[in-house]
Design an enzyme around this catalytic site. Structure first.
Site, PDB file in Angstrom:
ATOM      1  N   SER A   7      39.174  54.033  32.522  1.00 47.98           N
ATOM      2  CA  SER A   7      38.542  52.902  33.212  1.00 47.98           C
ATOM      3  C   SER A   7      39.016  52.872  34.648  1.00 47.98           C
ATOM      4  O   SER A   7      40.122  53.350  34.964  1.00 47.98           O
ATOM      5  CB  SER A   7      38.927  51.592  32.514  1.00 47.98           C
ATOM      6  OG  SER A   7      38.604  50.470  33.299  1.00 47.98           O
TER       7      SER A   7
ATOM      8  N   TYR B 257      46.597  46.649  30.327  1.00 43.81           N
ATOM      9  CA  TYR B 257      45.372  47.439  30.171  1.00 43.81           C
ATOM     10  C   TYR B 257      45.346  48.589  31.172  1.00 43.81           C
ATOM     11  O   TYR B 257      45.033  49.729  30.823  1.00 43.81           O
ATOM     12  CB  TYR B 257      44.154  46.535  30.364  1.00 43.81           C
ATOM     13  CG  TYR B 257      42.834  47.243  30.163  1.00 43.81           C
ATOM     14  CD1 TYR B 257      42.486  47.771  28.938  1.00 43.81           C
ATOM     15  CD2 TYR B 257      41.928  47.378  31.218  1.00 43.81           C
ATOM     16  CE1 TYR B 257      41.268  48.418  28.744  1.00 43.81           C
ATOM     17  CE2 TYR B 257      40.718  48.012  31.047  1.00 43.81           C
ATOM     18  CZ  TYR B 257      40.382  48.533  29.802  1.00 43.81           C
ATOM     19  OH  TYR B 257      39.179  49.181  29.622  1.00 43.81           O
TER      20      TYR B 257
END
Length: 315
Positions: free
Chosen positions: A161, A187
């Protein structure tokens, strides 16, 4: 293709997964897609099945997985779509999946993930995002090494990501035991780990014909964002294209880069790289949210992460 030649394709951010495989025949090839019951996972699996591959949906919720498999068979005509239980946060579950897999594996799509969750920990005390997004996939890939090597030209897809730009892997405190827990930092470092895995897996396994690449699928509204507020979603949308992105991708477009990396001959013999919008991406430029952070492709950090990951799995 030389190590320094960037991969260029005729595809773009608007390309769908089915368009990537339109002229491909994957008959006789076997794929595993983690998190294949929803979101970009199910569209990745659908495209691979449409091209003739045997596809296993590795999922926590096998009922949802079976519904997805039935839908994929209905839309593609391919009845070689199977479902197998897999909980990446549970090493026993990963071990069972590995033990029951038989024969070669041509494509491993490490797609499942958890995003910006409240602080949660595994039974080992590991931070849940790092455990799920990286360690579970690491255990799966290393456990399936012999099957990947037996395939001759296997590929591993590591779905990362742009959030990896938020944080390197903080080796001194991976699991937030001393620093305050931050869901986005957690994350971010897990997504950096996905890129670093691609770098060191290729270094270690290219000699066995196994190549691994990482990718940013794009901004897509899926169940992945179940812990994310509307305010955070609005900010992510603004950031997704350097602040001027016209819209999010749909799931079919979001799956396209995964399918490209998994199956396209344009990526044959290529590993350790980072892709966006169906193209190989370059380093991140200041003020943008595209490209890779240099720390995410640092070979020393990649080797260190591999060793740390092995230590985790040894207990």
């Amino acid at each position: 293709m030389t190590a320094s030649t960037p991969v260029s394709t005729p595809f773009s951010r608007e390309t769908t997964a089915l368009e990537v495989v339109r002229d491909l025949d994957l008959t006789g090839r076997r794929a595993v897609v983690t998190g294949g019951a929803s979101g970009i996972g199910v569209e990745t699996a659908r495209a691979l099945a449409a091209a003739g591959a045997d596809v296993t949906l590795a999922v926590r919720n096998t009922e949802a997985g079976q519904r997805a498999a039935t839908d994929i068979t209905g839309t593609t005509g391919n009845d070689r779509v199977l479902v197998a239980p897999l909980d990446l946060a549970d090493l026993a579950s990963v071990a069972t999946f590995v033990r029951t897999w038989d024969g070669p594996l041509h494509m491993l799509v490490n797609n499942a993930g958890i995003m910006a969750s409240p602080e949660m920990r595994t039974e080992q005390g590991w931070e849940m995002q790092f455990a799920t997004n990286h360690l579970g996939h690491f255990a799966l890939a290393t456990g399936l090494f012999r099957s990947l090597a037996a395939a001759g030209g296997a590929r591993i897809v590591s779905v990362s990501s742009s959030a990896h730009l938020r944080s390197p892997v903080v080796f001194d405190d991976i699991h937030f035991r001393r620093r305050p827990y931050d869901p986005w930092a957690a994350y971010g470092q897990s997504k950096t780990a996905n890129v670093l895995f691609a770098v060191d897996a290729t270094r270690r396994w290219a000699g066995e014909g196994i190549y691994t690449n990482a990718l940013m699928p794009g901004a897509i509204r899926t169940n992945l964002q179940r812990y994310v507020s509307d305010e955070d979603l609005a900010r992510l949308r603004a950031e997704s294209g350097g602040g001027d992105s016209p819209s999010w991708k749909d799931t079919e477009q979001g799956a396209a880069t995964s399918v490209l990396v998994a199956a396209s001959p344009l990526v044959a013999g290529v590993g350790g790289r980072y892709f966006e919008d169906c193209q190989e991406a370059g380093p991140n430029q200041p003020g943008t949210r595209t490209g890779y952070a240099p720390y995410a492709r640092d070979p020393e950090a990649a080797e260190r992460l591999w060793e740390v990951s092995e230590e985790h799995l040894r207990g």
